[in-house]
Design a protein around this motif. Sequence first.
Motif, PDB file in Angstrom:
ATOM      1  N   PHE A   2       0.929  -1.047   0.138  1.00  0.00           N
ATOM      2  CA  PHE A   2       0.558   0.093  -0.206  1.00  0.00           C
ATOM      3  C   PHE A   2       1.035   1.476  -0.124  1.00  0.00           C
ATOM      4  N   PHE A   3       0.652   1.693  -0.811  1.00  0.00           N
ATOM      5  CA  PHE A   3       1.643   3.520  -1.000  1.00  0.00           C
ATOM      6  C   PHE A   3       0.695   4.369  -0.394  1.00  0.00           C
ATOM      7  N   PRO A   4       0.915   5.479   0.433  1.00  0.00           N
ATOM      8  CA  PRO A   4       0.293   6.648   0.461  1.00  0.00           C
ATOM      9  C   PRO A   4      -0.076   7.454  -0.545  1.00  0.00           C
ATOM     10  N   GLU A   5      -1.485   7.829  -0.516  1.00  0.00           N
ATOM     11  CA  GLU A   5      -1.432   8.557  -2.787  1.00  0.00           C
ATOM     12  C   GLU A   5      -1.026   9.718  -2.540  1.00  0.00           C
ATOM     13  N   GLY A   6      -0.502  10.456  -1.362  1.00  0.00           N
ATOM     14  CA  GLY A   6      -0.047  12.167  -2.182  1.00  0.00           C
ATOM     15  C   GLY A   6       1.586  11.870  -2.162  1.00  0.00           C
ATOM     16  N   GLN A   7       2.020  10.829  -1.981  1.00  0.00           N
ATOM     17  CA  GLN A   7       3.596  10.805  -1.716  1.00  0.00           C
ATOM     18  C   GLN A   7       3.825  10.483  -2.864  1.00  0.00           C
ATOM     19  N   VAL A   8       2.963   9.325  -4.055  1.00  0.00           N
ATOM     20  CA  VAL A   8       3.468   8.253  -4.818  1.00  0.00           C
ATOM     21  C   VAL A   8       3.933   9.036  -6.036  1.00  0.00           C
ATOM     22  N   ARG A   9       4.569   9.193  -6.820  1.00  0.00           N
ATOM     23  CA  ARG A   9       4.833   9.464  -8.317  1.00  0.00           C
ATOM     24  C   ARG A   9       4.521   8.551  -9.267  1.00  0.00           C
ATOM     25  N   VAL A  10       4.231   8.244 -10.535  1.00  0.00           N
ATOM     26  CA  VAL A  10       3.939   6.885 -11.288  1.00  0.00           C
ATOM     27  C   VAL A  10       4.560   7.919 -12.171  1.00  0.00           C
ATOM     28  N   HIS A  11       4.929   7.205 -13.393  1.00  0.00           N
ATOM     29  CA  HIS A  11       5.721   7.504 -14.086  1.00  0.00           C
ATOM     30  C   HIS A  11       5.264   6.857 -15.490  1.00  0.00           C
ATOM     31  N   LEU A  12       4.340   7.017 -16.349  1.00  0.00           N
ATOM     32  CA  LEU A  12       3.777   6.254 -17.333  1.00  0.00           C
ATOM     33  C   LEU A  12       5.016   6.590 -18.871  1.00  0.00           C
ATOM     34  N   TYR A  13       5.213   5.399 -19.297  1.00  0.00           N
ATOM     35  CA  TYR A  13       6.062   5.355 -20.694  1.00  0.00           C
ATOM     36  C   TYR A  13       5.171   5.583 -21.649  1.00  0.00           C
ATOM     37  N   PHE A  44       6.806   2.921 -12.174  1.00  0.00           N
ATOM     38  CA  PHE A  44       6.799   3.153 -13.268  1.00  0.00           C
ATOM     39  C   PHE A  44       5.878   2.120 -14.124  1.00  0.00           C
ATOM     40  N   ALA A  45       4.844   2.805 -14.935  1.00  0.00           N
ATOM     41  CA  ALA A  45       4.061   2.456 -15.983  1.00  0.00           C
ATOM     42  C   ALA A  45       3.837   1.704 -17.211  1.00  0.00           C
ATOM     43  N   PHE A  46       4.249   0.663 -17.912  1.00  0.00           N
ATOM     44  CA  PHE A  46       4.723   0.474 -19.280  1.00  0.00           C
ATOM     45  C   PHE A  46       3.166  -0.481 -19.904  1.00  0.00           C
ATOM     46  N   ILE A  47       2.846  -0.264 -20.894  1.00  0.00           N
ATOM     47  CA  ILE A  47       1.281  -0.048 -21.704  1.00  0.00           C
ATOM     48  C   ILE A  47       1.119  -1.190 -23.150  1.00  0.00           C
ATOM     49  N   ASN A  48       0.995  -1.838 -23.488  1.00  0.00           N
ATOM     50  CA  ASN A  48       1.486  -3.258 -24.903  1.00  0.00           C
ATOM     51  C   ASN A  48       0.831  -2.380 -25.859  1.00  0.00           C
ATOM     52  N   ARG A  49       1.169  -2.276 -27.086  1.00  0.00           N
ATOM     53  CA  ARG A  49       0.407  -1.586 -28.528  1.00  0.00           C
ATOM     54  C   ARG A  49      -1.086  -1.911 -28.214  1.00  0.00           C
ATOM     55  N   ARG A  50      -1.406  -2.318 -28.069  1.00  0.00           N
ATOM     56  CA  ARG A  50      -3.153  -3.042 -27.799  1.00  0.00           C
ATOM     57  C   ARG A  50      -3.602  -2.233 -27.088  1.00  0.00           C
ATOM     58  N   ALA A  51      -2.464  -2.067 -25.877  1.00  0.00           N
ATOM     59  CA  ALA A  51      -3.014  -1.329 -24.308  1.00  0.00           C
ATOM     60  C   ALA A  51      -4.553  -2.077 -24.070  1.00  0.00           C
ATOM     61  N   SER A  52      -4.480  -3.477 -23.909  1.00  0.00           N
ATOM     62  CA  SER A  52      -4.623  -4.386 -23.409  1.00  0.00           C
ATOM     63  C   SER A  52      -4.040  -5.117 -22.098  1.00  0.00           C
ATOM     64  N   GLN A  53      -2.768  -4.375 -21.961  1.00  0.00           N
ATOM     65  CA  GLN A  53      -1.965  -4.932 -21.127  1.00  0.00           C
ATOM     66  C   GLN A  53      -1.072  -4.055 -20.194  1.00  0.00           C
ATOM     67  N   LYS A  55       2.187  -2.915 -17.455  1.00  0.00           N
ATOM     68  CA  LYS A  55       2.907  -4.508 -16.132  1.00  0.00           C
ATOM     69  C   LYS A  55       3.887  -3.039 -15.602  1.00  0.00           C
ATOM     70  N   VAL A  56       3.558  -2.343 -14.476  1.00  0.00           N
ATOM     71  CA  VAL A  56       3.475  -1.980 -13.700  1.00  0.00           C
ATOM     72  C   VAL A  56       4.791  -1.781 -12.500  1.00  0.00           C
ATOM     73  N   LEU A  57       5.945  -1.438 -12.983  1.00  0.00           N
ATOM     74  CA  LEU A  57       8.095  -1.335 -12.169  1.00  0.00           C
ATOM     75  C   LEU A  57       7.770  -0.226 -10.516  1.00  0.00           C
ATOM     76  N   CYS A  65      10.054  -5.181  -8.084  1.00  0.00           N
ATOM     77  CA  CYS A  65       7.967  -5.526  -7.593  1.00  0.00           C
ATOM     78  C   CYS A  65       7.832  -5.657  -9.553  1.00  0.00           C
ATOM     79  N   ILE A  66       6.605  -6.675 -10.008  1.00  0.00           N
ATOM     80  CA  ILE A  66       6.763  -5.820 -10.661  1.00  0.00           C
ATOM     81  C   ILE A  66       4.287  -6.226 -10.684  1.00  0.00           C
ATOM     82  N   TRP A  67       3.847  -5.569 -11.249  1.00  0.00           N
ATOM     83  CA  TRP A  67       2.647  -5.650 -11.546  1.00  0.00           C
ATOM     84  C   TRP A  67       2.344  -5.653 -12.548  1.00  0.00           C
ATOM     85  N   ALA A  68       1.068  -6.917 -13.012  1.00  0.00           N
ATOM     86  CA  ALA A  68       0.828  -6.740 -14.144  1.00  0.00           C
ATOM     87  C   ALA A  68      -0.866  -7.102 -14.392  1.00  0.00           C
TER      88      ALA A  68
END
Length: 121
Positions: A2-13, A44-53, A55-57, A65-68
């Motif tokens: 779990f993350f404190p929402e105000g402190q987490v930065r997410v970088h989308l590729y 760090f969020a990564f999305i496939n070409r079809r945008a159906s998958q 992964k978050v590193l 850790c990787i979420w998929a």
Amino acid sequence: MFFPEGQVRVHLYGQPVDMRKSFTGLYALARHGLQQDPLSGHLFAFINRRASQMKVLYWDRTGFCIWAKKLESGRFLSDWRQVASREMDYTGLKLMLEGIEPKRIRTRYVSLRPTHLPSAP
């Protein structure tokens, strides 16, 4: 985790990613493609070409850790032409994981301050 929402930065590729990539491949994209330090604890969020998958590193102080997530139907993004590498907040990532793509930010209330003051007679 779990993350404190105000402190987490997410970088989308902002480009499609081959979902066969694992820890080292995603680490390299975060390091060289996003110019960010993957050991910072940010997501760090990564999305496939079809945008159906997606992964978050992230680094949790003991290892990577990787979420998929793979969607059965629908897409995370509607159009790749409108996507750029960017930073977003954790709430934006949660919305994207639920299938809601934030288009633009609007303020709820508009200030009704007068643009000019009337002159005195």
